[in-house]
Design a protein around this motif. Structure first.
Motif: not given
Length: 361
Positions: A260-265, A285-286, A294-297
């Motif tokens: 989800l965060r593209g961490v390589a190592e 992540a969203r 409202e969306a956060q809740t």
């Protein structure tokens, strides 16, 4: 400056005393050497002695509004490098069994002088995101239910009644306890050890100081550790939504970092988490990008429901009865103060307006 044009802060020098032993910290405060007691010693078990020595120590007690959600959480290393131990701890029945075996009310009455209520890792009741199912699930002291759940995971026992691992050897559950940060946890886990061994789980408490605790949690001879449940009131659960994924499942966290965060190592070997947890990582992540309460809740409520479904972390009690000892020479200290972690209480209590009264020293 203040309204009378006096320069702030009123106190222009702060001195810190290093005392790694909690007993030394307690004695220094009782003797009046500390002006604002530190939270590790300002716990219900010490309140009676603090009350008794107010006059000789030249301090007063003030109330604390605690933003923490739990006195103590049990974090299991769910992606333990030992595949057998990982499989056992990943079985939800194992976690349910240990939770039902804990006599929380006895611990609250014995260690915390009746201050608290059985509680899991969930937002506090006054919080916007309070979830009763999550807060109260598996908190009943139920020895029969605990045995039934554990029998589904570790059914075989030795001659002394302790549960056996799949290889036929006694399964010993090793729990790390940081007595430097919270001395009361040693007493708590002493009772929990008796509770767990009463349902056949041999338990070994690894009690260490604050100086080596962070190193020890990563070592393979530790299966779980205990820590405080923080950030439980107001909108703090929203800010700290990532804390509702299992904390010590570093292999699953590595999957999240890569996927989800593209961490390589990543810092740890990647272990693919269950689908429900993958969904929880994605929701977290969203949430960071969601606009509007409202969306956060909506997202936060789904995260909490998934947390209740999976039950990765075992809680003890909702914190109550918190206080601080304040030297009588230190004035303008509000009562109560708010304490917390992401809300860095009591720091936002306008320290710059505190002053020392020479007549009270």
């Amino acid at each position: 400056v203040d309204p009378a044009c006096n320069q702030l802060p009123y106190i222009d020098l702060r001195t810190w005393t290093l005392a790694t032993d909690p007993e030394v910290r307690l004695l220094k405060t009782l003797n009046g050497e500390e002006y604002f007691s530190e939270r590790s010693i300002s716990q219900p078990p010490n309140k009676a002695v603090f009350f008794e020595y107010q006059e000789t120590g030249n301090y007063r007690l003030i109330d604390v509004i605690n933003s923490d959600l739990n006195v103590m959480l049990v974090h299991m290393k769910l992606t333990h490098p030992d595949a057998v131990r990982a499989q056992i701890m990943q079985d939800k029945n194992f976690r349910i069994g240990l939770s039902h075996a804990m006599d929380r009310q006895n611990i609250i009455d014995t260690v915390y002088i009746g201050q608290g209520e059985p509680y899991q890792r969930a937002p506090r009741p006054e919080a916007l995101f309070y979830n009763e199912r999550l807060a109260k699930e598996h908190t009943e002291y139920d020895v029969e239910g605990a045995n039934q759940a554990l029998d589904a995971v570790l059914p075989d026992k030795d001659a002394e009644g302790f549960r056996l691992a799949p290889n036929g050897e006694r399964f010993v559950f090793n729990v790390l306890v940081n007595q430097g940060f919270r001395p009361d946890w040693v007493d708590v886990m002493g009772i929990v050890k008796l509770n767990w061994e009463a349902v056949g789980l041999a338990t070994n408490l690894v009690v260490v100081g604050d100086d080596v605790w962070r190193q020890r949690i990563r070592e393979d001879d530790v299966d779980a550790y205990v820590w405080a449940g923080e950030n439980g009131t107001g909108l703090l659960p929203l800010v700290s939504a990532g804390e509702y994924v299992p904390e010590a499942a570093w292999g699953w966290a590595a999957w999240e970092a890569v996927t989800l965060r593209g961490v390589a190592e990543p810092a740890d070997p990647v272990v693919e988490p269950p689908a429900e947890l993958q969904r929880q990582y994605e929701l977290t992540a969203r949430l960071r990008q969601a606009i509007g309460i409202e969306a956060q809740t909506d997202i936060m409520n789904e995260i909490l429901e998934l947390t209740a479904d999976q039950f990765y972390t075992i809680g003890l009690s909702l914190p109550k009865g918190d206080y601080r000892a304040v030297n009588n020479a230190l004035r303008n200290v509000p009562n109560p103060v708010i304490a917390g972690w992401l809300y860095p209480g009591p720091s936002p209590a306008n320290f710059e307006t505190f002053y020392l009264d020479p007549a009270a020293q």
